[in-house]
Each structure stands twice: as structure tokens, then as C-alpha cells.
Design an enzyme around this catalytic site. Structure first.
Site, PDB file in Angstrom:
ATOM      1  N   LYS A 181       0.829  -1.208   0.000  1.00  0.00           N
ATOM      2  CA  LYS A 181       0.000   0.000   0.000  1.00  0.00           C
ATOM      3  C   LYS A 181       0.861   1.254   0.000  1.00  0.00           C
ATOM      4  O   LYS A 181       0.539   2.234  -0.672  1.00  0.00           O
ATOM      5  CB  LYS A 181      -0.959   0.004   1.202  1.00  0.00           C
ATOM      6  N   LYS A 228      -5.027 -11.466  -5.835  1.00  0.00           N
ATOM      7  CA  LYS A 228      -6.270 -11.684  -5.070  1.00  0.00           C
ATOM      8  C   LYS A 228      -7.347 -10.668  -5.472  1.00  0.00           C
ATOM      9  O   LYS A 228      -7.020  -9.548  -5.879  1.00  0.00           O
ATOM     10  CB  LYS A 228      -5.992 -11.629  -3.562  1.00  0.00           C
ATOM     11  N   LYS A 269     -10.753  -4.799  -3.283  1.00  0.00           N
ATOM     12  CA  LYS A 269     -11.599  -3.638  -3.510  1.00  0.00           C
ATOM     13  C   LYS A 269     -10.782  -2.492  -4.086  1.00  0.00           C
ATOM     14  O   LYS A 269     -11.273  -1.690  -4.850  1.00  0.00           O
ATOM     15  CB  LYS A 269     -12.224  -3.166  -2.185  1.00  0.00           C
TER      16      LYS A 269
END
Ligand code: TYM
Length: 331
Positions: A118, A199, A202
Site C-alpha cells: 500500500k 487476489k 476492492k
């Protein structure tokens, strides 16, 4: 991470970020297990404080937090049995986060895979992104949780939680229960339908890569029919050699409570498998969607559930916080 046989009475805690409509990865990897394991000792937390680490508009966060609570209830969690609550309503979560920040070290947090991923996507990332797993450890330890049902991507955070609990206990005396993670047999890591090596997520997802719980039936069908597979044409469960097809088999088996191998035996052609899978997903999600809209149309009931959950959660978490604070020397 171990797998324990669940006996129906264990103290459970798990959490989910209110960061947009849930996808079937969240549902199959976590929420479906939460429904199955609910009991008076189960605590399910909508982690709105964690969502502040994302770039999110205040009004959007407010709405998504309510959406998330409504989705959990619609999926089958009974708030009169299990405790469903918003993390920010139970103030000791933030307080426990601070205590544990004074036990964790910078090196171990900067090595967390999710942090590295991130942080590499955000310029000037927030400090909260680094300390996020410590807040998560606090979520779990505040409830003396024995089991934490999560998807595969939370393994490393669970390990850190165990490590911090043990470090704290060694330094300040026995204070915390050391929790065990529980990952489902099938669908612990639902993959993106377009890029099956990644994976389902969102935050980064190709337009056809994720199926959201409230997608229209036609969208679900389109996404499944266009899911990337391979060209050898044999229906066989083999995640290494056939990641796309194996992902579809896992999703299928999780929705129909069988095994991917069983499902593979029933089909000879990819097209037939995909057609039946689309129908299965649409019919499985339809009642959740209908119930969700009912709940979202009744804000007073949602408020009542949230207030009730906060009270129950606080009653359990506060004494544990006091225990930890006292152990560290706070008066
Ligand atoms: P979050 O909000 O990203 O995801 C919620 C749950 O969904 C699971 N999940 C998946 N499972 C299978 N396949 C996927 N593609 C997939 N994507 C997500 C996650 O593993 C998770 O179980 N840090 C946590 C929230 C959290 C938490 C906690 C969890 C905060 N405090 C305490 C457990 C205990 C998170 O961001 O999950």
C-alpha cells in the site's frame, strides 16, 4: 496459522473495513464463516478507524459504515446473538492501539507485506498505514479472542498479533490470551477473475475482476463468462497450472459447500461450469441483497443495532484494556 475444530462456544473476534461494497472474496473468505460461527461469544467489528488510513471522504465513510453493518446482518449475522459494532464507538480500541505501539517496533511493522504494497502506491503515505496492524492486534486482544476467522491475506497480521501478545505477557506478566487464526478450507484467497495470480480486491481490481455482493445478475454472469481460464480444456483443480479455472472451482465449492475436486468431476466443459456457477452465485446472493435493501431502508433499526453492539463490546473490552494499562504501570 493453525486450524482448530470449532466447537461452537469459543470467543471469536474478526473485523472488516467499511471501504465499499463487499466482494465475494470478503464474503466467502470471512463473512460466511462469521455467520456459521456466530454465538454469544462472537464479536464482529466494522473497523472504521482502519478505514481512515485510506483516502476517503467523510460522508462516504459514514455511508459505507452503515452499508457494511447492514451487509453483515443481511448475510445472516443475528445481532441478538453475536455482537456487531463499529470500532470507533468503543474508545478503548484507539487506547489499546497506543499501548501496543509502545510494545511493537518499527522494523517489524515496516516489513509487513500489506504495508509495503500500500505504501508503494501512495505518495507520502500516512503513519496510520504503518501502525495499522498494531491497531488490529488491539482489536483482537481486547476481546481475549481465541479464534480469528479471516482470509489468507491476514495471516501475517495474525502472526504479529500473536507475537505482540507474547512479548507483552513476557514483559508485563500474563495479560493477553494468544489468539489463533482460522482460514477456511476453500476460498481463503479468492483471486481476481481477470488476473488470477492476484487476489480479488476492492482497491486494485480490473473492471471485470471482482464480483460485488450487490452486482446485478447480468453483471455477475458477464464477469464469470469472461473470467480468464486456460486453453487446455480439461476441467481439473490445479491452482498452480490452472489458476483461473481453479479459482472458479473454489468459488463454486464454497457457495455449494462441497470441494473443488467434487465440482471438477461434475463438468467436462468450461462453458457449462461457468454457466452453472453464474446461476449459483446469483441465486445465493439474491436473498442477501433483498434483506440488505430492507435494512438500509430502516435507519432507526440500524442505529439501534449499532448502539446495542457498542454497549456489549465495551462491556467486554474495557476490563481488558484496564488490565493491560495497569500491567504497564498506568494508574
Ligand atoms: P479487509 O476489510 O480487507 O477484509 C475483510 C475480510 O475479508 C477477507 N478477504 C478475502 N478473503 C478471501 N479472498 C479474498 N480475495 C479476500 N479479500 C479480503 C480478509 O482476509 C478479511 O478476513 N485488516 C483487516 C480488518 C481487521 C481485522 C481486525 C480482521 C481489522 N481488525 C481484527 C480480523 C481481526 C482487513 O483489512 O480486512
Amino acid at each position: 496459522m493453525e486450524e482448530l475444530i470449532y466447537d461452537g462456544t469459543m470467543r471469536i473476534l474478526s473485523g472488516i473495513q467499511p471501504s465499499g461494497t463487499m466482494h465475494i472474496g470478503n464474503y466467502l473468505g470471512a463473512v460466511k464463516q462469521w455467520v456459521a460461527y456466530q454465538n454469544p461469544e462472537a464479536f464482529y467489528c466494522v473497523v472504521d478507524l482502519h478505514a481512515l488510513t485510506l483516502e476517503i471522504e467523510p460522508e462516504v465513510l459514514r455511508e459505507q459504515s452503515l452499508d457494511c453493518v447492514a451487509t453483515l446482518l443481511a448475510a445472516g449475522i443475528d445481532p441478538e446473538i453475536a455482537t456487531v459494532f463499529l470500532q470507533s464507538h468503543v474508545s478503548v480500541h484507539a487506547q489499546m492501539g497506543w499501548l501496543l505501539e509502545c510494545v511493537a517496533n518499527f522494523g517489524e511493522l515496516s516489513r509487513m507485506t500489506q504495508f509495503k504494497e500500500k505504501a508503494s502506491r501512495q505518495k507520502g503515505y500516512r503513519v496510520g498505514l504503518l501502525t495499522y496492524p498494531v491497531l488490529m492486534a488491539g482489536d483482537i486482544l481486547l476481546y481475549d479472542a481465541e479464534q480469528v476467522p479471516v482470509g489468507d491475506d491476514q495471516r501475517q497480521h495474525l502472526e504479529l498479533t500473536r507475537e505482540l501478545a507474547e512479548r507483552f505477557n513476557n514483559r508485563f506478566g500474563l495479560t493477553f490470551a494468544v489468539p489463533v487464526g482460522y482460514v477456511p478450507h476453500a476460498a481463503a484467497r479468492v483471486m481476481d477473475l481477470q488476473e488470477p495470480e492476484r487476489k480479488m480486491s476492492k482497491s486494485i481490481s480490473s473492471p471485470l475482476g471482482s464480483i460485488y455482493l450487490f452486482d446485478e445478475p447480468a453483471e455477475i454472469e458477464k464477469k464469470i463468462m469472461k473470467a480468464v481460464t486456460d486453453t487446455d480444456g480439461e476441467v481439473r483443480f490445479d491452482p498452480k497450472k490452472k489458476p483461473g479455472l481453479s479459482n472458479l472451482l473454489e468459488i463454486f465449492s464454497s457457495f455449494d459447500n462441497s470441494t473443488p475436486q467434487d465440482v471438477a468431476q461434475r463438468y467436462e466443459r468450461y462453458g457449462d461450469l461457468k454457466k452453472d456457477l453464474a446461476e449459483l452465485v446469483v441465486t445465493s446472493l439474491a436473498p442477501i441483497k433483498a434483506r440488505y435493501h430492507e435494512l438500509r431502508g430502516d435507519p432507526a433499526e440500524l442505529d439501534r443495532v449499532i448502539a446495542h453492539g457498542a454497549k456489549k463490546a465495551m462491556a467486554t473490552a474495557e476490563p481488558v484494556y484496564r488490565r493491560a494499562a495497569a500491567a504497564m504501570g498506568l494508574i
